[in-house]
Design an enzyme around this catalytic site. Structure first.
Site, PDB file in Angstrom:
ATOM      1  N   MET A   1     -24.849  -6.468  19.706  1.00 53.78           N
ATOM      2  CA  MET A   1     -24.639  -7.907  19.817  1.00 53.78           C
ATOM      3  C   MET A   1     -25.342  -8.427  21.055  1.00 53.78           C
ATOM      4  SD  MET A   1     -20.583  -8.114  18.890  1.00 53.78           S
ATOM      5  CE  MET A   1     -20.556  -9.905  18.922  1.00 53.78           C
ATOM      6  N   CYS A   2     -25.868  -9.624  20.966  1.00 53.45           N
ATOM      7  CA  CYS A   2     -26.538 -10.229  22.106  1.00 53.45           C
ATOM      8  C   CYS A   2     -25.522 -10.769  23.102  1.00 53.45           C
ATOM      9  CB  CYS A   2     -27.443 -11.370  21.644  1.00 53.45           C
ATOM     10  SG  CYS A   2     -28.769 -10.849  20.540  1.00 53.45           S
ATOM     11  N   GLY A   3     -25.940 -10.863  24.354  1.00 55.99           N
ATOM     12  CA  GLY A   3     -25.115 -11.474  25.382  1.00 55.99           C
ATOM     13  C   GLY A   3     -25.962 -12.401  26.230  1.00 55.99           C
TER      14      GLY A   3
END
Length: 227
Positions: A1-3
C-alpha cells in the site's frame, strides 16, 4: 500500500538538513504499510522576486529511488554531496512532500516512484495513495494537448492535469487563480479513491491536501504563550 507524508514549517526557522530528516522519519513511520520504492521533494533554494504576492521558487528538487527508505536516504545524501546542496540553508517556511509506493501501475522503478511531476520544471508535484480509475481517458486527453508521459503510473495524470488547468486559466487572463481552485478543478475530473498532496513552484510555501475514499490525517502543532 502507498503512504504519503508532508511537512510544512510556518514561520519557524528550519535548516534543510532538519527538513530532510523530518521527511525521512515520516516515511519510516509508514514502513508497516509495505512498499517497493520511495521519494521526496524539497525546495531547491530561497525564492526570488520583488513582488511579495507573486514570489516563485526555483524548481523543487525531486529524489526517487527503488528499494527501501534507507536506499532513498543514501541516494539523497549522495546527490547532495555531488551537487554541493547547502544542508544548512535555513527556511522560515518550507513545504516538503514524501511517499512510499507499492507498485500497482508500472514496475518498481524511479520513473514510477512518487512524487510524480507535471513537466521537466516540476511546476506541479503530487504524492498519491489510492487509484485513479479513469486515468487512461485523462491520459489520452492530455497527450492530445501535447503532454508527454514518463511513467506507467495512474498518478502522473494528476500533476499534468493541474498544469493544464493552471495554464488554461492563465491563457484566459485569470492571473489570480488560486492553488485551491486548481486542485478543486483537478478533483472534479478524477474518479476512484485517493488521498493526494499537491506542491507547486507557482504557489510557494503552500501544500494542498485532499481526499476521496482514502484516509488522510492532518496534524497541526501550535506554539502559544499563556499569561
Amino acid at each position: 500500500m502507498c503512504g504519503i507524508f508532508a511537512y510544512l514549517n510556518f514561520n519557524v526557522s528550519r535548516e534543510r538538513r532538519y527538513i530532510l530528516e523530518v521527511l525521512f522519519n515520516g516515511l519510516r513511520r509508514l514502513e508497516y504499510r509495505g512498499y517497493d520504492s520511495a521519494g521526496i521533494s524539497i525546495d531547491s533554494s530561497i525564492y526570488s522576486g520583488s513582488d511579495l504576492n507573486r514570489q516563485i521558487f526555483t524548481p523543487p528538487l525531486v529524489f526517487r529511488q527503488e528499494g527501501n527508505i534507507e536506499s532513498l536516504v543514501k541516494s539523497v545524501y549522495q546527490d547532495v554531496d555531488a551537487t554541493d546542496l547547502n544542508l544548512e540553508e535555513s527556511f522560515s517556511i518550507h513545504a516538503g512532500i514524501a511517499h512510499t509506493r507499492w507498485a500497482t501501475h508500472g514496475e518498481p522503478a524511479p520513473r514510477n516512484s512518487h512524487p510524480q511531476t507535471s513537466d521537466a520544471g516540476n511546476e506541479f508535484l503530487v504524492v498519491h495513495n489510492g487509484v485513479v480509475t479513469n486515468y487512461e481517458v485523462l491520459k489520452e486527453t492530455l497527450v492530445r494537448h501535447g503532454f508527454t508521459f514518463e511513467s506507467e503510473t495512474d498518478t502522473e495524470v494528476i500533476p499534468k492535469l493541474a498544469k493544464f488547468v493552471f495554464d488554461k486559466a492563465n491563457e484566459e487572463g485569470d492571473q489570480s487563480v488560486t492553488f485551491s481552485q486548481v486542485v478543486i478543478e483537478v478533483m472534479r475530473h478524477l474518479e476512484g479513491a485517493y488521498a493526494l498532496i499537491f506542491k507547486s513552484r507557482h504557489y510557494p510555501n503552500e501544500l494542498i491536501a485532499c481526499k476521496r475514499g482514502s484516509p488522510l490525517l492532518l496534524g497541526v502543532k501550535v506554539s502559544c504563550m499563556c499569561f
